[in-house]
Design a protein around this motif. Structure first.
Motif, PDB file in Angstrom:
ATOM      1  N   ARG A  45      -2.840 -40.893 -23.155  1.00  0.00           N
ATOM      2  CA  ARG A  45      -2.233 -39.552 -23.145  1.00  0.00           C
ATOM      3  C   ARG A  45      -2.252 -38.866 -21.788  1.00  0.00           C
ATOM      4  NH1 ARG A  45      -4.564 -34.729 -23.572  1.00  0.00           N
ATOM      5  NH2 ARG A  45      -2.938 -34.024 -24.995  1.00  0.00           N
ATOM      6  N   HIS A  46      -3.193 -39.135 -20.947  1.00  0.00           N
ATOM      7  CA  HIS A  46      -3.231 -38.503 -19.626  1.00  0.00           C
ATOM      8  C   HIS A  46      -3.151 -39.579 -18.547  1.00  0.00           C
ATOM      9  CE1 HIS A  46      -3.673 -34.442 -20.980  1.00  0.00           C
ATOM     10  NE2 HIS A  46      -4.774 -34.699 -21.645  1.00  0.00           N
ATOM     11  N   LEU A  47      -4.140 -39.672 -17.727  1.00  0.00           N
ATOM     12  CA  LEU A  47      -4.109 -40.604 -16.596  1.00  0.00           C
ATOM     13  C   LEU A  47      -4.975 -41.850 -16.813  1.00  0.00           C
ATOM     14  CD1 LEU A  47      -4.348 -37.850 -13.880  1.00  0.00           C
ATOM     15  CD2 LEU A  47      -2.369 -39.327 -14.301  1.00  0.00           C
ATOM     16  N   GLY A  48      -5.679 -41.920 -17.923  1.00  0.00           N
ATOM     17  CA  GLY A  48      -6.633 -43.000 -18.159  1.00  0.00           C
ATOM     18  C   GLY A  48      -6.055 -44.391 -17.994  1.00  0.00           C
ATOM     19  N   GLU A  68       0.476 -34.361  -8.253  1.00  0.00           N
ATOM     20  CA  GLU A  68       0.530 -33.018  -8.827  1.00  0.00           C
ATOM     21  C   GLU A  68       0.103 -33.126 -10.284  1.00  0.00           C
ATOM     22  OE1 GLU A  68       4.401 -30.482 -10.069  1.00  0.00           O
ATOM     23  OE2 GLU A  68       4.249 -30.909  -7.935  1.00  0.00           O
ATOM     24  N   GLY A  69      -0.634 -32.142 -10.778  1.00  0.00           N
ATOM     25  CA  GLY A  69      -0.963 -32.069 -12.204  1.00  0.00           C
ATOM     26  C   GLY A  69      -2.276 -32.721 -12.568  1.00  0.00           C
ATOM     27  N   ASP A  70      -2.549 -32.685 -13.882  1.00  0.00           N
ATOM     28  CA  ASP A  70      -3.814 -33.187 -14.418  1.00  0.00           C
ATOM     29  C   ASP A  70      -3.613 -34.249 -15.494  1.00  0.00           C
ATOM     30  OD1 ASP A  70      -2.808 -31.717 -16.509  1.00  0.00           O
ATOM     31  OD2 ASP A  70      -4.509 -30.352 -16.654  1.00  0.00           O
ATOM     32  N   GLY A  71      -2.403 -34.781 -15.587  1.00  0.00           N
ATOM     33  CA  GLY A  71      -2.117 -35.797 -16.606  1.00  0.00           C
ATOM     34  C   GLY A  71      -1.230 -35.288 -17.715  1.00  0.00           C
ATOM     35  N   MET A  76       2.822 -35.591 -11.520  1.00  0.00           N
ATOM     36  CA  MET A  76       3.511 -36.591 -10.707  1.00  0.00           C
ATOM     37  C   MET A  76       2.490 -37.633 -10.269  1.00  0.00           C
ATOM     38  SD  MET A  76       6.188 -34.403  -8.355  1.00  0.00           S
ATOM     39  CE  MET A  76       6.243 -35.698  -7.163  1.00  0.00           C
ATOM     40  N   LEU A  77       2.822 -38.907 -10.519  1.00  0.00           N
ATOM     41  CA  LEU A  77       1.945 -40.020 -10.202  1.00  0.00           C
ATOM     42  C   LEU A  77       2.682 -40.981  -9.292  1.00  0.00           C
ATOM     43  CD1 LEU A  77      -0.746 -41.558 -10.829  1.00  0.00           C
ATOM     44  CD2 LEU A  77       0.497 -42.652 -12.710  1.00  0.00           C
ATOM     45  N   LYS A  78       2.013 -41.418  -8.230  1.00  0.00           N
ATOM     46  CA  LYS A  78       2.600 -42.387  -7.307  1.00  0.00           C
ATOM     47  C   LYS A  78       1.744 -43.648  -7.313  1.00  0.00           C
ATOM     48  CE  LYS A  78       4.009 -43.138  -2.521  1.00  0.00           C
ATOM     49  NZ  LYS A  78       4.152 -42.507  -1.193  1.00  0.00           N
ATOM     50  N   LEU A  79       2.382 -44.780  -7.599  1.00  0.00           N
ATOM     51  CA  LEU A  79       1.726 -46.075  -7.529  1.00  0.00           C
ATOM     52  C   LEU A  79       2.219 -46.783  -6.280  1.00  0.00           C
ATOM     53  CD1 LEU A  79       2.150 -47.239 -11.241  1.00  0.00           C
ATOM     54  CD2 LEU A  79       0.154 -46.155 -10.197  1.00  0.00           C
ATOM     55  N   THR A  80       1.289 -47.237  -5.457  1.00  0.00           N
ATOM     56  CA  THR A  80       1.639 -48.031  -4.279  1.00  0.00           C
ATOM     57  C   THR A  80       1.206 -49.457  -4.575  1.00  0.00           C
ATOM     58  OG1 THR A  80       1.268 -46.119  -2.853  1.00  0.00           O
ATOM     59  CG2 THR A  80       1.352 -48.287  -1.786  1.00  0.00           C
ATOM     60  N   PHE A  81       2.145 -50.367  -4.408  1.00  0.00           N
ATOM     61  CA  PHE A  81       1.889 -51.763  -4.757  1.00  0.00           C
ATOM     62  C   PHE A  81       1.433 -52.543  -3.543  1.00  0.00           C
ATOM     63  CE2 PHE A  81       5.054 -50.099  -7.714  1.00  0.00           C
ATOM     64  CZ  PHE A  81       4.357 -50.277  -8.901  1.00  0.00           C
ATOM     65  N   ALA A  82       0.549 -53.513  -3.782  1.00  0.00           N
ATOM     66  CA  ALA A  82       0.069 -54.389  -2.710  1.00  0.00           C
ATOM     67  C   ALA A  82       1.236 -55.245  -2.238  1.00  0.00           C
ATOM     68  CB  ALA A  82      -1.073 -55.254  -3.228  1.00  0.00           C
ATOM     69  N   ARG A  91       7.291 -38.640 -12.951  1.00  0.00           N
ATOM     70  CA  ARG A  91       6.832 -37.336 -13.449  1.00  0.00           C
ATOM     71  C   ARG A  91       6.740 -37.441 -14.966  1.00  0.00           C
ATOM     72  NH1 ARG A  91       6.687 -32.208 -11.532  1.00  0.00           N
ATOM     73  NH2 ARG A  91       8.020 -32.697  -9.771  1.00  0.00           N
ATOM     74  N   PHE A  92       5.614 -37.000 -15.521  1.00  0.00           N
ATOM     75  CA  PHE A  92       5.450 -36.989 -16.974  1.00  0.00           C
ATOM     76  C   PHE A  92       6.312 -35.867 -17.535  1.00  0.00           C
ATOM     77  CE2 PHE A  92       0.759 -38.572 -16.528  1.00  0.00           C
ATOM     78  CZ  PHE A  92       1.197 -39.736 -15.956  1.00  0.00           C
TER      79      PHE A  92
END
Length: 177
Positions: A45-48, A68-71, A76-82, A91-92
């Motif tokens: 439900r959040h960022l877990g 940005e935000g708490d989940g 807004m979540l940014k994933l950087t890939f190897a 954005r959720f």
């Protein structure tokens, strides 16, 4: 005057919704988990799930950063890939505790970088029994007309891997309890 403004708003909104609901293609993964849906939902439900997946797949995800935000909605979540040159930002846009549904809209990167106009990631936690559920991961996407010949599509494998990680984590912690 108010009726005219309302009508104009309706026309703009209708056009936007038509653009958003253009013929979306779907990639879906489903995985059964022998844990109550409520426990799986708490992870999703959040960022877990994002943080657990980043921790478990360091060879794939170099960094998971909350911009940005708490989940909740608006996060807004940014994933950087190897090895660090590709990223995906989302954005959720929906977190529904009652239905156990989470929806995120891609903002940049992912299939948006290779010709998709829309990328929407959806997680549904579907209760089967009191002690089991299904993690349904879905990516809905649309391809820009000029890129259709290239047939760009998102990769569902990361979401499938996240579901496997959730399954292992939750089922092993269930046995420890």
């Amino acid at each position: 005057m108010l009726k005219q403004v309302s009508f104009i708003f309706f026309l703009i909104f209708s056009s936007y919704m038509r653009a958003e609901s253009q013929d979306l293609k779907h990639l879906t993964n489903e995985l059964e988990v022998n844990v109550a849906a409520s426990r799986v939902w708490e992870l999703y439900r959040h960022l877990g799930i994002s943080m657990l997946t980043a921790q478990q797949l360091k060879n794939v995800i170099q960094n998971a950063q909350v911009l940005e935000g708490d989940g909740g909605v608006g996060t807004m979540l940014k994933l950087t890939f190897a090895p660090g040159n590709l990223s995906y930002t989302e954005r959720f846009i929906e977190v529904n505790d009652e239905k156990k549904v989470k929806v995120a809209k891609g903002l940049e990167g992912g299939c948006l970088a290779i010709g998709c106009s829309v990328q929407i990631v959806r997680f549904d936690i579907v209760e089967k029994t009191s002690d089991s559920c299904i993690i349904k991961s879905d990516i809905a996407y649309a391809v820009k007309e000029e890129f259709e010949a290239n047939d760009p599509k998102p990769n569902i494998q990361l979401l499938a891997a996240a579901a496997q990680i959730a399954k292992r984590f939750l089922e092993s912690s269930k046995n420890d309890a």
